[in-house]
Structures are given as structure tokens and as C-alpha cells.
Write a protein that holds these residues in place. Structure first.
Motif, PDB file in Angstrom:
ATOM      1  N   GLY A   1      -8.689  19.650  -8.526  1.00 51.38           N
ATOM      2  CA  GLY A   1      -8.265  18.672  -7.634  1.00 51.38           C
ATOM      3  C   GLY A   1      -8.080  17.313  -8.464  1.00 51.38           C
ATOM      4  N   THR A   2      -7.398  16.339  -7.730  1.00 51.64           N
ATOM      5  CA  THR A   2      -7.449  14.897  -8.119  1.00 51.64           C
ATOM      6  C   THR A   2      -8.195  14.425  -6.925  1.00 51.64           C
ATOM      7  OG1 THR A   2      -5.397  15.179  -9.113  1.00 51.64           O
ATOM      8  CG2 THR A   2      -5.867  12.866  -8.577  1.00 51.64           C
ATOM      9  N   ILE A   3      -9.001  13.396  -7.329  1.00 50.96           N
ATOM     10  CA  ILE A   3      -9.846  12.590  -6.308  1.00 50.96           C
ATOM     11  C   ILE A   3      -9.697  11.193  -6.813  1.00 50.96           C
ATOM     12  CG2 ILE A   3     -12.129  12.145  -5.264  1.00 50.96           C
ATOM     13  CD1 ILE A   3     -13.107  14.548  -7.024  1.00 50.96           C
ATOM     14  N   PHE A   4      -9.255  10.304  -5.546  1.00 49.50           N
ATOM     15  CA  PHE A   4      -9.059   8.915  -5.651  1.00 49.50           C
ATOM     16  C   PHE A   4      -9.564   8.107  -4.778  1.00 49.50           C
ATOM     17  CE2 PHE A   4      -5.951   8.375  -2.582  1.00 49.50           C
ATOM     18  CZ  PHE A   4      -5.345   9.628  -2.355  1.00 49.50           C
ATOM     19  N   GLY A   5      -9.858   6.851  -5.242  1.00 47.82           N
ATOM     20  CA  GLY A   5     -10.186   5.537  -4.200  1.00 47.82           C
ATOM     21  C   GLY A   5      -9.626   4.261  -4.566  1.00 47.82           C
ATOM     22  N   ILE A   6      -9.314   3.465  -3.584  1.00 50.00           N
ATOM     23  CA  ILE A   6      -8.485   2.556  -3.521  1.00 50.00           C
ATOM     24  C   ILE A   6      -9.336   1.265  -3.105  1.00 50.00           C
ATOM     25  CG2 ILE A   6      -6.346   1.336  -2.873  1.00 50.00           C
ATOM     26  CD1 ILE A   6      -5.168   4.207  -2.383  1.00 50.00           C
ATOM     27  N   TYR A   7      -9.739   0.115  -3.928  1.00 52.51           N
ATOM     28  CA  TYR A   7     -10.189  -1.284  -3.626  1.00 52.51           C
ATOM     29  C   TYR A   7      -9.248  -2.196  -3.575  1.00 52.51           C
ATOM     30  CZ  TYR A   7     -14.789   0.625  -4.757  1.00 52.51           C
ATOM     31  OH  TYR A   7     -16.205   1.466  -4.698  1.00 52.51           O
ATOM     32  N   LEU A   8      -9.383  -3.275  -2.749  1.00 51.22           N
ATOM     33  CA  LEU A   8      -8.502  -4.475  -2.793  1.00 51.22           C
ATOM     34  C   LEU A   8      -9.140  -5.472  -3.670  1.00 51.22           C
ATOM     35  CD1 LEU A   8      -5.743  -5.717  -1.491  1.00 51.22           C
ATOM     36  CD2 LEU A   8      -7.485  -6.729   0.473  1.00 51.22           C
TER      37      LEU A   8
ATOM     38  N   PHE B   1       0.811  -1.152  -0.038  1.00 52.47           N
ATOM     39  CA  PHE B   1      -0.054  -0.013  -0.011  1.00 52.47           C
ATOM     40  C   PHE B   1       0.874   1.119   0.029  1.00 52.47           C
ATOM     41  CE2 PHE B   1      -4.054   2.308   0.539  1.00 52.47           C
ATOM     42  CZ  PHE B   1      -3.546   3.541   1.166  1.00 52.47           C
ATOM     43  N   SER B   2       2.091   1.299   0.850  1.00 48.89           N
ATOM     44  CA  SER B   2       2.963   2.292   1.028  1.00 48.89           C
ATOM     45  C   SER B   2       3.512   2.516  -0.583  1.00 48.89           C
ATOM     46  CB  SER B   2       4.091   2.054   1.921  1.00 48.89           C
ATOM     47  OG  SER B   2       3.177   1.878   3.195  1.00 48.89           O
ATOM     48  N   ILE B   3       3.787   1.996  -1.105  1.00 55.86           N
ATOM     49  CA  ILE B   3       4.506   1.765  -2.517  1.00 55.86           C
ATOM     50  C   ILE B   3       3.330   2.352  -3.601  1.00 55.86           C
ATOM     51  CG2 ILE B   3       5.219   0.382  -4.480  1.00 55.86           C
ATOM     52  CD1 ILE B   3       6.447  -1.343  -2.491  1.00 55.86           C
ATOM     53  N   LEU B   4       2.055   1.952  -3.529  1.00 63.21           N
ATOM     54  CA  LEU B   4       1.006   2.372  -4.175  1.00 63.21           C
ATOM     55  C   LEU B   4       0.890   3.868  -3.864  1.00 63.21           C
ATOM     56  CD1 LEU B   4      -1.431   2.021  -6.293  1.00 63.21           C
ATOM     57  CD2 LEU B   4      -2.563   1.568  -4.224  1.00 63.21           C
ATOM     58  N   LEU B   5       0.604   4.133  -2.604  1.00 66.78           N
ATOM     59  CA  LEU B   5       0.406   5.631  -2.466  1.00 66.78           C
ATOM     60  C   LEU B   5       1.645   6.531  -2.719  1.00 66.78           C
ATOM     61  CD1 LEU B   5      -1.538   7.345  -0.805  1.00 66.78           C
ATOM     62  CD2 LEU B   5       0.113   7.522   1.012  1.00 66.78           C
ATOM     63  N   SER B   6       2.850   5.867  -2.592  1.00 65.72           N
ATOM     64  CA  SER B   6       3.982   6.832  -3.295  1.00 65.72           C
ATOM     65  C   SER B   6       3.785   7.170  -4.608  1.00 65.72           C
ATOM     66  CB  SER B   6       5.264   6.269  -2.896  1.00 65.72           C
ATOM     67  OG  SER B   6       5.490   5.073  -3.707  1.00 65.72           O
ATOM     68  N   HIS B   7       3.086   6.276  -5.285  1.00 61.27           N
ATOM     69  CA  HIS B   7       2.960   6.586  -6.919  1.00 61.27           C
ATOM     70  C   HIS B   7       1.714   7.561  -7.192  1.00 61.27           C
ATOM     71  CE1 HIS B   7       5.888   3.349  -7.139  1.00 61.27           C
ATOM     72  NE2 HIS B   7       6.109   3.691  -8.444  1.00 61.27           N
ATOM     73  N   ILE B   8       0.963   7.453  -6.267  1.00 61.79           N
ATOM     74  CA  ILE B   8      -0.089   8.475  -6.299  1.00 61.79           C
ATOM     75  C   ILE B   8       0.351   9.798  -5.982  1.00 61.79           C
ATOM     76  CG2 ILE B   8      -2.261   9.192  -5.334  1.00 61.79           C
ATOM     77  CD1 ILE B   8      -3.026   6.117  -4.946  1.00 61.79           C
ATOM     78  N   VAL B   9       1.113   9.762  -4.900  1.00 62.29           N
ATOM     79  CA  VAL B   9       1.801  11.192  -4.430  1.00 62.29           C
ATOM     80  C   VAL B   9       2.622  11.824  -5.732  1.00 62.29           C
ATOM     81  CG1 VAL B   9       3.322  12.185  -2.832  1.00 62.29           C
ATOM     82  CG2 VAL B   9       1.613  10.637  -2.016  1.00 62.29           C
ATOM     83  N   LEU B  10       3.604  10.994  -6.309  1.00 65.81           N
ATOM     84  CA  LEU B  10       4.186  11.325  -7.339  1.00 65.81           C
ATOM     85  C   LEU B  10       3.148  11.994  -8.565  1.00 65.81           C
ATOM     86  CD1 LEU B  10       6.818  11.484  -8.891  1.00 65.81           C
ATOM     87  CD2 LEU B  10       6.253   9.533  -9.883  1.00 65.81           C
ATOM     88  N   GLY B  11       2.177  11.401  -8.896  1.00 67.49           N
ATOM     89  CA  GLY B  11       1.296  11.976  -9.703  1.00 67.49           C
ATOM     90  C   GLY B  11       0.886  13.271  -9.257  1.00 67.49           C
ATOM     91  N   CYS B  12       0.485  13.289  -8.057  1.00 74.42           N
ATOM     92  CA  CYS B  12      -0.223  14.719  -7.413  1.00 74.42           C
ATOM     93  C   CYS B  12       1.123  15.797  -7.638  1.00 74.42           C
ATOM     94  CB  CYS B  12      -0.346  14.490  -6.015  1.00 74.42           C
ATOM     95  SG  CYS B  12      -2.067  13.415  -5.752  1.00 74.42           S
ATOM     96  N   LYS B  13       2.207  15.370  -7.141  1.00 70.66           N
ATOM     97  CA  LYS B  13       3.292  16.488  -7.327  1.00 70.66           C
ATOM     98  C   LYS B  13       3.499  17.000  -8.932  1.00 70.66           C
ATOM     99  CE  LYS B  13       6.086  14.595  -3.875  1.00 70.66           C
ATOM    100  NZ  LYS B  13       7.696  13.786  -3.360  1.00 70.66           N
ATOM    101  N   PHE B  14       3.235  15.870  -9.942  1.00 70.89           N
ATOM    102  CA  PHE B  14       3.352  16.429 -11.240  1.00 70.89           C
ATOM    103  C   PHE B  14       2.238  17.441 -11.729  1.00 70.89           C
ATOM    104  CE2 PHE B  14       4.718  16.103 -15.680  1.00 70.89           C
ATOM    105  CZ  PHE B  14       3.458  16.306 -16.303  1.00 70.89           C
ATOM    106  N   VAL B  15       1.252  17.031 -11.294  1.00 68.45           N
ATOM    107  CA  VAL B  15      -0.094  17.597 -11.455  1.00 68.45           C
ATOM    108  C   VAL B  15      -0.066  19.013 -10.883  1.00 68.45           C
ATOM    109  CG1 VAL B  15      -2.439  18.070 -11.678  1.00 68.45           C
ATOM    110  CG2 VAL B  15      -1.575  15.832 -11.837  1.00 68.45           C
ATOM    111  N   CYS B  16       0.549  19.268  -9.679  1.00 69.58           N
ATOM    112  CA  CYS B  16       0.453  20.517  -8.864  1.00 69.58           C
ATOM    113  C   CYS B  16       1.404  21.304  -9.756  1.00 69.58           C
ATOM    114  CB  CYS B  16       1.086  20.229  -7.631  1.00 69.58           C
ATOM    115  SG  CYS B  16       1.488  21.712  -6.846  1.00 69.58           S
TER     116      CYS B  16
END
Ligand code: P6P
Length: 337
Positions: free
Chosen positions: A134-141, A31-46
Motif C-alpha cells: 500500500g501507499t501511506i500518506f499524511g498531510i500537514y498545513l 485540500f480537495s485539489i490536493l486530495l484529487s492528485h493523491i487519488v490520481l497517484g493511487c489509481k496509477f499505482v493500483c
């Protein structure tokens, strides 16, 4: 000493999630690895959004550049970045984006156990006038052992593991819940890190603000009409609520989360299911509201209980302070009788 500790004890979003993951000893950091990639996307869009204004001057995103090439619109660019970041994380198997009619099924060699539903740049029509978007996201297993199918995505919002949004405004703020409360992080551009600035956000039990597009009033149903009337002309001698409507869901929801009140996008005669999309607008924002002590209602049921049948399905939504949503629920319930 405390001030110094705050300055040097930087709680970044990565560190924060790692500490929260300690509640899940079985987790292998996926999950931490997934989140770090979402965070990367947000930094780029910002970064891209902050340059958007400048684009008009120097022909970047959304304009034709000096070679006369049509630059990608920011929402398409943002979508490309998130898809690529999520696939390269190796932790996703299905991606659903507001920008893509069909779901993206990740190739087997890069597949992981999560499905991410997202709107890469919600409210993008507001970019040119500088309103926050903004960016909106949800995560399912998703069960890993069988071939992923669309059914894996059409899950009720209550099955989400995590949800959040990143608001690109005067500052870049990422609000996240992994199911144990809501926390807000602000991007420190000098570090390129999201730092915990809003720990354990709780929405006020009742608010003084209602947020709805009054321009649709002639098409509203009875309960919504009665509720908004009550906001403007309270019968119990209390003062009327203030109307605040930005027209960018992330900005309107962020204000509601921090200040309290209610955000409404009701059904109306023209749009019987309202306008907002279930998977990547209604569910993530409803998840956050419940985690912050508020609630979210569709006019018929708890929003997170809804079971979507189509990827881009819409639903009416009433979300925010617990007591405010309770009032409109009572009006819909009495209409049922
Ligand atoms: P209206 C933006 O286009 C958006 O999808 C949401 O961000 C926002 O809440 C809503 O539509 C605004 O819609 O009909 O009030 O302009």
C-alpha cells in the motif's frame, strides 16, 4: 426506491471530501485539489501493481525489457508518480518520501500550503508473492508566508490535517480521515472512481487478534514479552488471542481497523527504535486509529505527541483497539516504576 437511490447516488471520494469541506467555509477547495492528485497517484499505482505479476512474463516493471533496459522497480516508479502528481497539484510546498533521503522543496511558482509525507509503496518486497501492499500518506498545513524549511515538516503527528492509506490487494481500498472520523472507499475500475464503501469506520473497543513478528521475540523488552505471553496464555481464563501477521503494514493495519485487535512493531535489542518510520508510517496509521476510536502508543507516550527530529526517524508502535493498547500501556507504566 432505496436500492435505486444507492445505485444512482454515487458517493465518490471527491464528492465526499467536498461535502466534508463544507465544514470549513474558509477553504477555497485547495485540500480537495490536493486530495484529487493523491487519488490520481493511487489509481496509477493500483494499475501498475496489478500488472506487476504479468511483468514477469512480459518484462515490465522491475525486469529488463526486450531492449535490455532495466525497468524501474515499482516502488521507484510509484514514487516518481506521486512526486510529479503532488508538485503539479500546485498545493504543496514540501514533500517527504520514504524513497528519498532528502525532502523535496517545491519551486516557488508551484508552491501551495500543504506538506505531504508518504511511503509510495510500503511492503513492496511482498509484490512478487502477491501479498497486499500500500501507499501511506499524511498531510500537514505549512505557514505560507515564509520560505519552507525542514522544521515545517518535523511536526508532531497530532498536527496532521489528514492521513490515509491505499491498499492494493484483491480490491483497491483507500481509507482516509480528514479529522472527523474514518471512511473507506473502494475503486470501481469500470468507473475509475473511488466509491464510499466503508462509511464512518469504528475499530472494536477490544479485539481477539494480536499482530507481531514473533521471530523477534528473543530481542523484545520485558513489557512486550509479558504482553504477548498474556495474549497466548491468558491468566483470567479467557481464550487466547489469534496471531495474524502479514508483514505488510497496510494489510495488517487494515485488518486491525476493521476486525479489532492490536498491531505491534516493538523496539528490540537490535533496533532500539523499532523498524517503522515516524512521519509516513507511524503517524498516519496512529492518526487513523485515534479517529476510529482506537489508540496508538510508542512504549513511552501517545504516538501522535512524538516530535520527530529527523525525516526518517523510527519509533516502536503499538496501535489498535482502545482496550488492547491500554493493557500494554499499563505494562510499560508498571515497568517505569
Ligand atoms: P518485518 C514492510 O517491509 C514493512 O516496512 C512494513 O510494511 C511491515 O509492517 C514491516 O516492514 C514488516 O517488518 O521485520 O516483520 O519483516
Amino acid at each position: 426506491h432505496t436500492a435505486d437511490a444507492q445505485r444512482t447516488d454515487l458517493m465518490t471520494i471527491t464528492r465526499f471530501v467536498l461535502t466534508q469541506q463544507s465544514n470549513h467555509p474558509e477553504s477555497r477547495g485547495d485540500f480537495s485539489i490536493l486530495l484529487s492528485h493523491i487519488v490520481l497517484g493511487c489509481k496509477f499505482v493500483c494499475s501498475a501493481v496489478s500488472k506487476a505479476g504479468l511483468a514477469k512474463l512480459i518484462g515490465l516493471a522491475g525486469e529488463t525489457n526486450v531492449q535490455g533496459e532495466e525497468q524501474k522497480k515499482l516502488d521507484v516508479l510509484s514514487n516518481d508518480v506521486f512526486i510529479k502528481a503532488l508538485v503539479s497539484s500546485g498545493r504543496t510546498c514540501i514533500l517527504v518520501s520514504e524513497e528519498d533521503e532528502e525532502a523535496t522543496f517545491v519551486e516557488p511558482s508551484k508552491r501551495g500550503k500543504y506538506c505531504v509525507v508518504f511511503d509510495p509503496l510500503d511492503g513492496s518486497s511482498n509484490i512478487d508473492c502477491g501479498v497486499s501492499i500500500g501507499t501511506i500518506f499524511g498531510i500537514y498545513l505549512v505557514e505560507e508566508d515564509q520560505e519552507p524549511t525542514i522544521e515545517d515538516v518535523l511536526q508532531p503527528g497530532k498536527h496532521m490535517l489528514a492521513a490515509g492509506y491505499c491498499m492494493y490487494g484483491s480490491s483497491c481500498t483507500l481509507v482516509l480521515s480528514t479529522g472527523t472520523g474514518v471512511n473507506g472507499f473502494t475503486l470501481d475500475p469500470s468507473l475509475g472512481e473511488f466509491i464510499l464503501t466503508h462509511p464512518d469506520i469504528k475499530i472494536p473497543k477490544k479485539g481477539k487478534i494480536y499482530s507481531v513478528n514473533e521471530g523477534n521475540a528473543k530481542n523484545w523488552d520485558g513489557p512486550t514479552t509479558k504482553y504477548v505471553e498474556k495474549c497466548k496464555f491468558p491468566k483470567d481464563g479467557s481464550s487466547p488471542k489469534s496471531l495474524r501477521y502479514i508483514g505488510s503494514m497496510v494489510a495488517d493495519v487494515h485488518r486491525t481497523l476493521l476486525y479489532g485487535g492490536i498491531f505491534l512493531y516493538p523496539a528490540d535489542k537490535k533496533s532500539p527504535n523499532g523498524k517503522l518510520r515516524v512521519l509516513y508510517e507511524v503517524f498516519p496509521m496512529s492518526f487513523l486509529m485515534e479517529q476510529a476510536g482506537g489508540q496508538a502508543f510508542t512504549g513511552k507516550q501517545r504516538a501522535l505527541d512524538l516530535v520527530p527530529k529527523k525525516l526518517h526517524e523510527r519509533s516502536p508502535i503499538f496501535l489498535g483497539s482502545y482496550d488492547d493498547v491500554e493493557e500494554i500501556k499499563a505494562l510499560y507504566a508498571s515497568e517505569e516504576k
